[in-house]
Design an enzyme around this catalytic site. Sequence first.
Site, PDB file in Angstrom:
ATOM      1  CB  ALA A  20       3.415  -4.129   8.187  1.00  0.00           C
ATOM      2  CG  PHE A  31      -1.388  -5.511  11.561  1.00  0.00           C
ATOM      3  CD1 PHE A  31      -2.009  -5.322  11.677  1.00  0.00           C
ATOM      4  CD2 PHE A  31      -0.088  -5.863  10.218  1.00  0.00           C
ATOM      5  CE1 PHE A  31      -2.649  -5.231  10.295  1.00  0.00           C
ATOM      6  CE2 PHE A  31      -0.815  -5.481   8.920  1.00  0.00           C
ATOM      7  CZ  PHE A  31      -2.420  -5.190   9.443  1.00  0.00           C
ATOM      8  CD  GLN A 100       0.979  -9.467   3.315  1.00  0.00           C
ATOM      9  OE1 GLN A 100       0.529 -10.464   4.064  1.00  0.00           O
ATOM     10  NE2 GLN A 100       2.611  -9.610   3.335  1.00  0.00           N
ATOM     11  CG  ASP A 103       2.091   2.006   2.763  1.00  0.00           C
ATOM     12  OD1 ASP A 103       2.825   2.135   1.379  1.00  0.00           O
ATOM     13  OD2 ASP A 103       2.226   1.385   3.265  1.00  0.00           O
ATOM     14  CG  HIS A 118      -4.548  -6.904   2.234  1.00  0.00           C
ATOM     15  ND1 HIS A 118      -3.673  -7.287   3.647  1.00  0.00           N
ATOM     16  CD2 HIS A 118      -4.063  -8.071   1.730  1.00  0.00           C
ATOM     17  CE1 HIS A 118      -3.290  -8.435   3.888  1.00  0.00           C
ATOM     18  NE2 HIS A 118      -3.707  -8.655   3.514  1.00  0.00           N
ATOM     19  CB  CYS A 147     -21.652  10.564  -1.408  1.00  0.00           C
ATOM     20  SG  CYS A 147     -21.216  11.120  -2.899  1.00  0.00           S
ATOM     21  CB  CYS A 150     -25.879  10.030  -3.264  1.00  0.00           C
ATOM     22  SG  CYS A 150     -24.898   8.591  -2.999  1.00  0.00           S
ATOM     23  CB  THR A 188       6.038 -10.425   5.428  1.00  0.00           C
ATOM     24  OG1 THR A 188       5.281 -10.795   5.868  1.00  0.00           O
ATOM     25  CG2 THR A 188       6.611 -10.491   3.646  1.00  0.00           C
ATOM     26  CG  LEU A 228      12.788  -4.847   2.695  1.00  0.00           C
ATOM     27  CD1 LEU A 228      13.445  -5.993   2.641  1.00  0.00           C
ATOM     28  CD2 LEU A 228      12.193  -4.353   2.802  1.00  0.00           C
TER      29      LEU A 228
END
Length: 242
Positions: A20, A31, A100, A103, A118, A147, A150, A188, A228
Amino acid sequence: MAGLVELLRSSSWTVFFGGAGVSTESGIPDFRSSAGLHAASHGGPPHEYLLSHTCLVEDPVAFFDFHRRALCHPTAKPNRAHRALARLEGAGRLGAVVTQNIDGLHQAAGSNEVLELHGSAQRNTCLGCGAFRDMAWMLATTGIPRCEACGSMVRPEVVLYEEALDEDVMTRAMREIRQADLLVVGGTSLNVHPAAGLVRFCEGRIALVNRDETPMDHLADLVVHDSLGGVLGDAVDELLGA
Protein backbone atom coordinates in the site's frame (compact mmCIF):
# COMPACT_ATOMS: atom_id res chain seq x y z
CA MET A 1 20.44 5.85 -1.91
CA ALA A 2 23.98 5.03 -3.08
CA GLY A 3 23.66 1.52 -1.68
CA LEU A 4 20.49 0.90 -3.67
CA VAL A 5 22.08 2.22 -6.86
CA GLU A 6 24.98 -0.21 -6.50
CA LEU A 7 22.66 -3.14 -5.84
CA LEU A 8 20.58 -2.27 -8.91
CA ARG A 9 23.67 -1.77 -11.05
CA SER A 10 25.13 -5.15 -10.14
CA SER A 11 21.87 -7.08 -10.51
CA SER A 12 21.08 -9.15 -13.59
CA TRP A 13 17.50 -9.97 -12.50
CA THR A 14 15.68 -7.56 -10.20
CA VAL A 15 12.11 -8.03 -8.98
CA PHE A 16 10.05 -5.50 -7.04
CA PHE A 17 7.60 -6.47 -4.30
CA GLY A 18 5.34 -3.71 -3.00
CA GLY A 19 2.30 -2.85 -0.92
CA ALA A 20 0.00 0.00 0.00
CA GLY A 21 2.86 2.41 0.71
CA VAL A 22 3.73 2.44 -3.00
CA SER A 23 0.48 4.28 -3.74
CA THR A 24 0.02 6.51 -0.70
CA GLU A 25 2.07 9.18 -2.49
CA SER A 26 -0.65 9.07 -5.19
CA GLY A 27 -3.26 9.91 -2.57
CA ILE A 28 -4.56 6.37 -2.13
CA PRO A 29 -5.00 5.47 1.56
CA ASP A 30 -3.29 2.53 3.21
CA PHE A 31 -5.05 0.37 5.78
CA ARG A 32 -4.45 1.53 9.33
CA SER A 33 -3.05 5.04 9.25
CA SER A 34 -5.18 7.99 10.41
CA ALA A 35 -6.33 8.42 6.80
CA GLY A 36 -6.49 4.72 5.99
CA LEU A 37 -9.26 2.28 5.14
CA HIS A 38 -9.97 1.54 8.78
CA ALA A 39 -10.78 5.21 9.35
CA ALA A 40 -12.87 5.23 6.16
CA SER A 41 -15.34 2.85 7.77
CA HIS A 42 -16.60 5.92 9.70
CA GLY A 43 -17.17 4.17 13.00
CA GLY A 44 -19.25 1.43 11.38
CA PRO A 45 -18.17 -2.17 10.78
CA PRO A 46 -14.38 -2.56 10.38
CA HIS A 47 -12.94 -2.58 6.89
CA GLU A 48 -11.99 -6.24 7.32
CA TYR A 49 -15.71 -7.07 7.38
CA LEU A 50 -16.76 -4.58 4.71
CA LEU A 51 -14.16 -6.08 2.35
CA SER A 52 -14.96 -9.69 3.18
CA HIS A 53 -16.70 -12.42 1.23
CA THR A 54 -19.18 -12.67 4.09
CA CYS A 55 -20.20 -9.02 3.67
CA LEU A 56 -20.52 -9.45 -0.10
CA VAL A 57 -22.98 -12.29 0.49
CA GLU A 58 -24.80 -11.05 3.60
CA ASP A 59 -24.90 -7.28 3.00
CA PRO A 60 -23.91 -6.55 -0.60
CA VAL A 61 -25.27 -3.01 -0.48
CA ALA A 62 -22.84 -2.15 2.34
CA PHE A 63 -20.04 -3.98 0.54
CA PHE A 64 -20.47 -2.11 -2.74
CA ASP A 65 -20.96 1.24 -1.01
CA PHE A 66 -17.63 0.82 0.78
CA HIS A 67 -15.94 -0.57 -2.32
CA ARG A 68 -16.91 2.45 -4.44
CA ARG A 69 -16.05 4.93 -1.70
CA ALA A 70 -12.80 3.44 -0.38
CA LEU A 71 -11.22 1.30 -3.10
CA CYS A 72 -12.02 3.08 -6.37
CA HIS A 73 -9.71 6.01 -7.12
CA PRO A 74 -10.35 7.03 -10.72
CA THR A 75 -8.36 10.29 -10.51
CA ALA A 76 -5.22 8.80 -8.91
CA LYS A 77 -2.06 9.09 -11.00
CA PRO A 78 1.20 7.13 -10.89
CA ASN A 79 3.80 8.67 -8.61
CA ARG A 80 7.57 8.75 -8.80
CA ALA A 81 7.94 5.18 -7.51
CA HIS A 82 5.60 3.77 -10.17
CA ARG A 83 7.39 5.71 -12.90
CA ALA A 84 10.83 4.61 -11.67
CA LEU A 85 9.84 0.95 -11.80
CA ALA A 86 8.45 1.37 -15.31
CA ARG A 87 11.74 2.97 -16.36
CA LEU A 88 13.70 0.05 -14.89
CA GLU A 89 11.60 -2.45 -16.81
CA GLY A 90 11.93 -0.44 -20.00
CA ALA A 91 15.71 -0.46 -19.58
CA GLY A 92 15.72 -4.24 -19.19
CA ARG A 93 16.72 -4.07 -15.53
CA LEU A 94 13.47 -5.23 -13.88
CA GLY A 95 11.90 -8.62 -14.43
CA ALA A 96 8.55 -8.08 -12.74
CA VAL A 97 6.51 -6.10 -10.25
CA VAL A 98 4.72 -8.17 -7.62
CA THR A 99 2.11 -6.00 -5.97
CA GLN A 100 -0.47 -6.27 -3.20
CA ASN A 101 -2.21 -3.16 -4.59
CA ILE A 102 -5.42 -3.19 -6.62
CA ASP A 103 -5.24 0.31 -8.12
CA GLY A 104 -3.64 -0.44 -11.51
CA LEU A 105 -1.13 2.40 -11.17
CA HIS A 106 1.87 0.26 -12.11
CA GLN A 107 0.29 -0.46 -15.49
CA ALA A 108 -0.75 3.19 -15.86
CA ALA A 109 2.91 4.17 -15.38
CA GLY A 110 4.00 1.80 -18.15
CA SER A 111 4.93 -1.43 -16.36
CA ASN A 112 3.96 -4.56 -18.31
CA GLU A 113 5.04 -7.45 -16.10
CA VAL A 114 2.75 -6.83 -13.11
CA LEU A 115 1.56 -9.67 -10.88
CA GLU A 116 -1.46 -8.47 -8.88
CA LEU A 117 -1.71 -10.69 -5.81
CA HIS A 118 -5.00 -9.17 -4.67
CA GLY A 119 -6.56 -8.52 -8.07
CA SER A 120 -7.64 -5.13 -9.40
CA ALA A 121 -10.43 -2.64 -8.78
CA GLN A 122 -10.04 -1.68 -12.44
CA ARG A 123 -11.78 -4.91 -13.47
CA ASN A 124 -15.28 -6.16 -12.68
CA THR A 125 -16.95 -9.37 -13.85
CA CYS A 126 -20.58 -10.46 -14.12
CA LEU A 127 -21.14 -13.57 -11.98
CA GLY A 128 -23.73 -14.80 -14.46
CA CYS A 129 -22.45 -14.37 -18.01
CA GLY A 130 -18.85 -13.35 -17.31
CA ALA A 131 -19.13 -9.97 -19.04
CA PHE A 132 -16.38 -7.47 -18.20
CA ARG A 133 -17.03 -3.99 -16.79
CA ASP A 134 -14.46 -1.30 -15.95
CA MET A 135 -14.16 0.96 -12.92
CA ALA A 136 -16.07 3.82 -14.54
CA TRP A 137 -19.04 1.50 -15.05
CA MET A 138 -18.90 0.38 -11.40
CA LEU A 139 -18.77 3.97 -10.14
CA ALA A 140 -21.81 4.88 -12.23
CA THR A 141 -23.92 2.22 -10.46
CA THR A 142 -25.70 2.38 -7.13
CA GLY A 143 -26.70 -0.34 -4.71
CA ILE A 144 -25.95 -3.81 -6.04
CA PRO A 145 -24.47 -3.50 -9.56
CA ARG A 146 -26.36 -5.64 -12.04
CA CYS A 147 -25.38 -6.81 -15.52
CA GLU A 148 -27.51 -5.22 -18.22
CA ALA A 149 -27.34 -8.44 -20.25
CA CYS A 150 -28.36 -11.07 -17.70
CA GLY A 151 -29.27 -9.24 -14.47
CA SER A 152 -26.64 -10.99 -12.35
CA MET A 153 -24.42 -9.25 -9.81
CA VAL A 154 -21.20 -7.73 -11.12
CA ARG A 155 -18.35 -7.93 -8.62
CA PRO A 156 -14.84 -6.46 -8.60
CA GLU A 157 -11.95 -8.76 -9.47
CA VAL A 158 -10.34 -8.24 -6.06
CA VAL A 159 -9.40 -10.89 -3.52
CA LEU A 160 -11.58 -10.32 -0.47
CA TYR A 161 -10.94 -11.34 3.10
CA GLU A 162 -11.82 -15.06 3.44
CA GLU A 163 -10.93 -15.69 -0.20
CA ALA A 164 -7.80 -17.45 -1.44
CA LEU A 165 -5.20 -15.77 -3.59
CA ASP A 166 -5.06 -16.83 -7.21
CA GLU A 167 -2.84 -19.92 -7.38
CA ASP A 168 -1.44 -19.08 -10.81
CA VAL A 169 -0.47 -15.54 -9.78
CA MET A 170 1.12 -16.83 -6.56
CA THR A 171 3.09 -19.47 -8.46
CA ARG A 172 4.36 -16.92 -10.97
CA ALA A 173 5.28 -14.51 -8.15
CA MET A 174 7.21 -17.23 -6.30
CA ARG A 175 9.06 -18.14 -9.48
CA GLU A 176 10.02 -14.53 -10.23
CA ILE A 177 11.18 -13.87 -6.67
CA ARG A 178 13.10 -17.14 -6.41
CA GLN A 179 15.11 -16.47 -9.56
CA ALA A 180 15.84 -12.82 -8.72
CA ASP A 181 19.35 -11.95 -7.60
CA LEU A 182 17.90 -8.73 -6.14
CA LEU A 183 14.48 -8.27 -4.57
CA VAL A 184 13.52 -4.66 -3.88
CA VAL A 185 10.76 -4.56 -1.27
CA GLY A 186 8.97 -1.24 -0.85
CA GLY A 187 5.96 0.37 0.76
CA THR A 188 4.78 -2.64 2.71
CA SER A 189 4.60 -3.48 6.40
CA LEU A 190 5.13 -7.17 5.52
CA ASN A 191 2.36 -8.07 7.95
CA VAL A 192 -0.26 -9.28 5.45
CA HIS A 193 0.00 -12.99 4.78
CA PRO A 194 0.31 -15.10 2.74
CA ALA A 195 1.61 -12.36 0.42
CA ALA A 196 4.33 -11.16 2.82
CA GLY A 197 5.74 -14.67 3.04
CA LEU A 198 6.83 -14.43 -0.60
CA VAL A 199 9.88 -12.45 0.53
CA ARG A 200 11.29 -15.62 2.07
CA PHE A 201 11.48 -17.25 -1.37
CA CYS A 202 14.23 -14.80 -2.34
CA GLU A 203 17.60 -16.52 -2.65
CA GLY A 204 19.42 -13.36 -3.67
CA ARG A 205 19.94 -9.99 -2.01
CA ILE A 206 17.11 -7.94 -0.54
CA ALA A 207 16.78 -4.16 -0.41
CA LEU A 208 13.92 -2.98 1.82
CA VAL A 209 12.57 0.57 1.57
CA ASN A 210 9.73 1.48 3.93
CA ARG A 211 8.94 4.41 6.21
CA ASP A 212 8.62 2.16 9.25
CA GLU A 213 10.38 -0.94 10.52
CA THR A 214 9.06 -4.30 9.33
CA PRO A 215 9.25 -7.82 10.82
CA MET A 216 11.66 -8.76 8.02
CA ASP A 217 14.18 -5.92 8.25
CA HIS A 218 16.70 -8.42 9.60
CA LEU A 219 16.56 -10.41 6.35
CA ALA A 220 17.55 -7.47 4.17
CA ASP A 221 21.02 -6.59 2.89
CA LEU A 222 19.96 -2.93 2.73
CA VAL A 223 17.26 -1.23 4.82
CA VAL A 224 16.13 2.35 4.20
CA HIS A 225 13.41 3.93 6.32
CA ASP A 226 12.29 6.76 4.07
CA SER A 227 9.88 7.74 1.29
CA LEU A 228 9.80 5.06 -1.40
CA GLY A 229 9.15 7.56 -4.20
CA GLY A 230 12.13 9.67 -3.22
CA VAL A 231 14.57 6.82 -2.59
CA LEU A 232 13.64 4.74 -5.63
CA GLY A 233 13.20 7.75 -7.88
CA ASP A 234 16.62 9.13 -6.97
CA ALA A 235 18.26 5.73 -7.37
CA VAL A 236 16.81 5.16 -10.83
CA ASP A 237 17.70 8.71 -11.90
CA GLU A 238 21.28 8.04 -10.80
CA LEU A 239 21.35 4.65 -12.55
CA LEU A 240 19.68 5.58 -15.82
CA GLY A 241 20.06 9.35 -15.92
CA ALA A 242 17.46 11.91 -14.92
